[in-house]
Design an enzyme around this catalytic site. Sequence first.
Site, mmCIF file in Angstrom:
data_model
loop_
_atom_site.group_PDB
_atom_site.id
_atom_site.type_symbol
_atom_site.label_atom_id
_atom_site.label_comp_id
_atom_site.label_asym_id
_atom_site.label_seq_id
_atom_site.Cartn_x
_atom_site.Cartn_y
_atom_site.Cartn_z
ATOM 1 N N SER A 88 0.797 -1.231 0.000
ATOM 2 C CA SER A 88 0.000 0.000 0.000
ATOM 3 C C SER A 88 0.828 1.279 0.000
ATOM 4 C CB SER A 88 -0.958 0.013 1.194
ATOM 5 O OG SER A 88 -2.109 -0.737 0.911
ATOM 6 N N LYS A 91 0.064 3.731 -2.706
ATOM 7 C CA LYS A 91 -0.927 4.811 -2.604
ATOM 8 C C LYS A 91 -0.273 6.185 -2.496
ATOM 9 C CE LYS A 91 -4.647 1.950 -0.672
ATOM 10 N NZ LYS A 91 -4.013 0.648 -0.440
ATOM 11 N N SER A 148 -6.465 3.413 4.307
ATOM 12 C CA SER A 148 -5.787 2.595 3.297
ATOM 13 C C SER A 148 -6.772 1.769 2.480
ATOM 14 C CB SER A 148 -4.752 1.663 3.939
ATOM 15 O OG SER A 148 -3.815 1.222 2.984
ATOM 16 N N LYS A 250 2.784 6.783 5.090
ATOM 17 C CA LYS A 250 1.906 5.685 4.679
ATOM 18 C C LYS A 250 2.498 4.340 5.098
ATOM 19 C CE LYS A 250 -1.786 4.201 2.663
ATOM 20 N NZ LYS A 250 -1.751 3.016 3.560
#
Length: 406
Positions: A88, A91, A148, A250
């Site tokens: 992730s 992202k 997320s 993140k």
Amino acid sequence: MPTLRRFRLAPLALSCALLVPGAAWSAASAAPAATTTEAPAAAPAEGVSALSNIPAPALGAKAWLTLDATSGQIIAAQNPQAAVEPASLTKLMSAYVIFEALETGRLKLDQKIHISEKAWKTEGSRMFINPNTDVAVDDLLQGMLVQSGNDATVALAEAVAGSESAFAALMNQQAKALGMTHTHFVNSTGLPDPDHMTTVEDLAVLARALVQRFPQYRHYDSQKEFTYNNIKQSNRNRLLWADSTVDGLKTGHTQSAGYCLVATALRDGRRVVSVLVGAASDAARTESSLKLLNWSFKNFDTVKLLDKTKPAVSARVWEGATETADLGVNQPLWVTVPRGQADQIKTEARYTQPLMAPLTEGDQAGTLAVSLDGKPLKQVPLLVMHSVPEAGFFGRLVDKVRLMFQ
């Protein structure tokens, strides 16, 4: 005062290396420099820590890197160019492309996005949006960056580019523009794919670009929780609770990628980014990332060598309306060095001679190389600060004669 200690203005010791065909000299040394017009080598691949006696912390991770966001220099790294799954962390690039769309007016925060069946069905972590409903971009961004949510990410990707595959093409285009040479995206979410790979070095480049280009959207990264559809989810970045100076960025996790985290902290005006992938647990990635941030702030300084308004050197110009030209940089020059070594920084202005008029403002005339203890730290273009037109016929003739005796 901590700010002054970390950001004191280092003395600028400039020596002008006049690179003449067949010979080169440096005013800082009695012996001739190497006969070359090539730029100095890049900074050590292992980072600024190679110049320090203090070892980096031992971390249980597949790869990691710490970067000073102000200078752009790598402080230390392990396996910086090893191919890794971003999970992730992908992202972050999705956010970059979406923020770009917001800034250019192709998307608006209060705009309602229709949720497709594809977005709703996307597997993995989710925001729990409902299909065939309309959701504001602002809510979807919180769903993507705080929770997320893969469903929110796909919905935003479709809103920007029409389809997730077209959005992935925009992601790869942006990666190339940023210089992320070892990165390829297949999707917007980070779901596993054998062709969806990056490196911690590329992720650091992306993280720095993100915080510098889009500071107006930083609040999404530091938001601790978000409730949508009566479901409250917390940000998975545990450093937001552990350290008040941390404000992003993140997390990522898949079984194959392990636990990953791109973190950033701002202390006394200085920002550091850490990238860590392949940790064994959520706790391990949190603890290791905090170790990296603390070690980087404690053992290294970032100093300002030169403002863009100040010349690095006044160079002799031949056949010009003036006899000298100021050469400088197009943005403030910051350098990261081991703590306490700022006074040992050396800079060297290198430009080819004879420097002939006309010169146009903004043109590159050479390079400014920065070193510490004889080892290169960074180099930047040396630019003409003010245009110098040609002299009249008589002035050019006088300089032609003078050049014959140089």
